[in-house]
Design an enzyme around this catalytic site. Sequence first.
Site, PDB file in Angstrom:
ATOM      1  N   GLN A  48       0.825  -1.207   0.000  1.00 15.12           N
ATOM      2  CA  GLN A  48       0.000   0.000   0.000  1.00 15.12           C
ATOM      3  C   GLN A  48       0.865   1.266   0.000  1.00 15.12           C
ATOM      4  O   GLN A  48       2.066   1.216   0.263  1.00 15.12           O
ATOM      5  CB  GLN A  48      -0.920  -0.003   1.232  1.00 15.12           C
ATOM      6  CG  GLN A  48      -0.196  -0.235   2.545  1.00 15.12           C
ATOM      7  CD  GLN A  48      -1.054  -0.893   3.621  1.00 15.12           C
ATOM      8  OE1 GLN A  48      -2.272  -0.962   3.499  1.00 15.12           O
ATOM      9  NE2 GLN A  48      -0.435  -1.366   4.685  1.00 15.12           N
ATOM     10  N   TYR A  78     -10.461   4.779  19.359  1.00 18.48           N
ATOM     11  CA  TYR A  78     -10.462   3.521  18.611  1.00 18.48           C
ATOM     12  C   TYR A  78      -9.672   2.436  19.339  1.00 18.48           C
ATOM     13  O   TYR A  78     -10.180   1.340  19.592  1.00 18.48           O
ATOM     14  CB  TYR A  78      -9.882   3.776  17.218  1.00 18.48           C
ATOM     15  CG  TYR A  78      -9.814   2.543  16.373  1.00 18.48           C
ATOM     16  CD1 TYR A  78     -10.910   2.119  15.638  1.00 18.48           C
ATOM     17  CD2 TYR A  78      -8.648   1.779  16.313  1.00 18.48           C
ATOM     18  CE1 TYR A  78     -10.854   0.968  14.862  1.00 18.48           C
ATOM     19  CE2 TYR A  78      -8.574   0.638  15.549  1.00 18.48           C
ATOM     20  CZ  TYR A  78      -9.680   0.237  14.828  1.00 18.48           C
ATOM     21  OH  TYR A  78      -9.622  -0.907  14.073  1.00 18.48           O
ATOM     22  N   GLN A  79      -8.442   2.736  19.683  1.00 19.74           N
ATOM     23  CA  GLN A  79      -7.547   1.707  20.272  1.00 19.74           C
ATOM     24  C   GLN A  79      -8.085   1.201  21.605  1.00 19.74           C
ATOM     25  O   GLN A  79      -8.025   0.000  21.892  1.00 19.74           O
ATOM     26  CB  GLN A  79      -6.139   2.266  20.513  1.00 19.74           C
ATOM     27  CG  GLN A  79      -5.637   3.214  19.458  1.00 19.74           C
ATOM     28  CD  GLN A  79      -4.867   2.558  18.349  1.00 19.74           C
ATOM     29  OE1 GLN A  79      -5.075   1.379  18.066  1.00 19.74           O
ATOM     30  NE2 GLN A  79      -3.998   3.306  17.706  1.00 19.74           N
ATOM     31  N   ASP A 103       0.549  -0.279  13.858  1.00 20.09           N
ATOM     32  CA  ASP A 103       0.977   0.948  14.545  1.00 20.09           C
ATOM     33  C   ASP A 103       1.351   0.700  16.005  1.00 20.09           C
ATOM     34  O   ASP A 103       2.095   1.471  16.593  1.00 20.09           O
ATOM     35  CB  ASP A 103      -0.129   2.015  14.437  1.00 20.09           C
ATOM     36  CG  ASP A 103      -1.478   1.485  14.879  1.00 20.09           C
ATOM     37  OD1 ASP A 103      -1.731   1.475  16.097  1.00 20.09           O
ATOM     38  OD2 ASP A 103      -2.271   1.058  14.016  1.00 20.09           O
ATOM     39  N   ASP A 154       0.704 -12.258   6.424  1.00 18.77           N
ATOM     40  CA  ASP A 154      -0.732 -12.154   6.208  1.00 18.77           C
ATOM     41  C   ASP A 154      -1.476 -12.805   7.377  1.00 18.77           C
ATOM     42  O   ASP A 154      -1.223 -13.968   7.714  1.00 18.77           O
ATOM     43  CB  ASP A 154      -1.068 -12.850   4.885  1.00 18.77           C
ATOM     44  CG  ASP A 154      -2.548 -12.817   4.581  1.00 18.77           C
ATOM     45  OD1 ASP A 154      -3.291 -12.053   5.249  1.00 18.77           O
ATOM     46  OD2 ASP A 154      -2.978 -13.558   3.673  1.00 18.77           O
ATOM     47  N   GLY A 155      -2.402 -12.063   7.946  1.00 17.53           N
ATOM     48  CA  GLY A 155      -3.159 -12.566   9.090  1.00 17.53           C
ATOM     49  C   GLY A 155      -3.969 -13.806   8.771  1.00 17.53           C
ATOM     50  O   GLY A 155      -4.187 -14.662   9.642  1.00 17.53           O
ATOM     51  N   ASP A 173      -7.570  -5.653  14.054  1.00 18.27           N
ATOM     52  CA  ASP A 173      -7.476  -4.201  13.838  1.00 18.27           C
ATOM     53  C   ASP A 173      -7.061  -3.985  12.396  1.00 18.27           C
ATOM     54  O   ASP A 173      -5.897  -3.756  12.098  1.00 18.27           O
ATOM     55  CB  ASP A 173      -6.434  -3.628  14.807  1.00 18.27           C
ATOM     56  CG  ASP A 173      -6.213  -2.155  14.565  1.00 18.27           C
ATOM     57  OD1 ASP A 173      -7.051  -1.515  13.908  1.00 18.27           O
ATOM     58  OD2 ASP A 173      -5.179  -1.633  15.024  1.00 18.27           O
ATOM     59  N   ASP A 176      -9.749  -1.098   5.745  1.00 18.22           N
ATOM     60  CA  ASP A 176     -11.046  -1.354   5.112  1.00 18.22           C
ATOM     61  C   ASP A 176     -10.981  -2.547   4.155  1.00 18.22           C
ATOM     62  O   ASP A 176      -9.913  -2.916   3.687  1.00 18.22           O
ATOM     63  CB  ASP A 176     -11.504  -0.096   4.357  1.00 18.22           C
ATOM     64  CG  ASP A 176     -11.852   1.025   5.323  1.00 18.22           C
ATOM     65  OD1 ASP A 176     -12.555   0.748   6.298  1.00 18.22           O
ATOM     66  OD2 ASP A 176     -11.403   2.163   5.095  1.00 18.22           O
TER      67      ASP A 176
END
Length: 306
Positions: A48, A78-79, A103, A154-155, A173, A176
């Site tokens: 990305q 959010y966190q 992050d 990759d999760g 987490d 989109d």
Amino acid sequence: GNNDDKELPIYESSVIPGWFSEISPMWPGEAHSLKVEKMLFQGKSDYQDVMVFQSSTYGKVLVLDGVIQLTERDECAYQEMITHLPLCSILNPKKVLVIGGGDGGVLREVSRHSSVERIDICEIDKMVVDVSKEFFPHIAVGYEDPRVTLNIGDGVAFLKAVPEETYDAIIVDSSDPIGPAQELFEKPFFESVAKALRPGGVVCTQAESIWLHMQIIEDIVANCRQVFKGSVNYAWTTVPTYPSGVIGFMLCSTEGPHVDFKHPVNPIDATCCHNKEKQPLKFYNSEIHSAAFCLPSFAKRVIDSK
Ligand code: SAM
């Protein structure tokens, strides 16, 4: 004064040089904008576009593929919610997995829980981790906890390799569903999550906005009801810099000891604020935890019907 002859001019200063506007087919016809004080980083990873800028009113901002992931000013909402909604709903969480979250903010929040013995994280993009360590030290601080093990990958693949019933809680987490996170919203992924959780274990996944993505939410809820035989709930909170200003979470548990997400059994309000090494919670408390499950009627109708 005859408008038939010529079209009225569009208010051109709405396209403002020096501002970042978040334009995406995921929220057609609208774009939230922030004034850019200084561009700090622009890069392209294998997955990305990665960008960091200093905004004039929200602190530093992390953007992936043109979409705001966090700002220093509102990341707490959010966190804290994506982490404490699941972890405060079960007693003594010990093993926690984070998917995405490069992050480090979710790690920072998980580490407030003293019962936790092991925190695994699987983030696909190392550039996000590195950029966070460089520009967001108060967020990347999560990596300093010795209980944390970072996996870059990759999760989806990571979860497939996890032995059954490994984790007490899994927090997804993700970004989109357009881009590298797409599979994290699909049924086979939820099935791997359910397998990796112990009986009565919990998952919390980022689940978009009730104002913008009711269709996506409907699909996620329908999938989760098939996969998670304990409880399935939708919660939401406010994050001013996310599209429409709100973001939701799916909270589900596997078959086993019953989890009542609306009534937290493992509060952290009291303990966290007396720990001198950590900043106190800015957003989460037990009242807001229960309130997060109250839905506007239009969303409640759809979600309850699934
Ligand atoms: N913590 C952020 C916040 O406060 O809003 C949320 C966004 S977080 C940066 C989303 C992360 O999910 C990104 O770093 C992205 O690289 C990661 N990601 C996307 N797809 C993934 C996948 N398939 N496996 C693992 N991580 C993924």
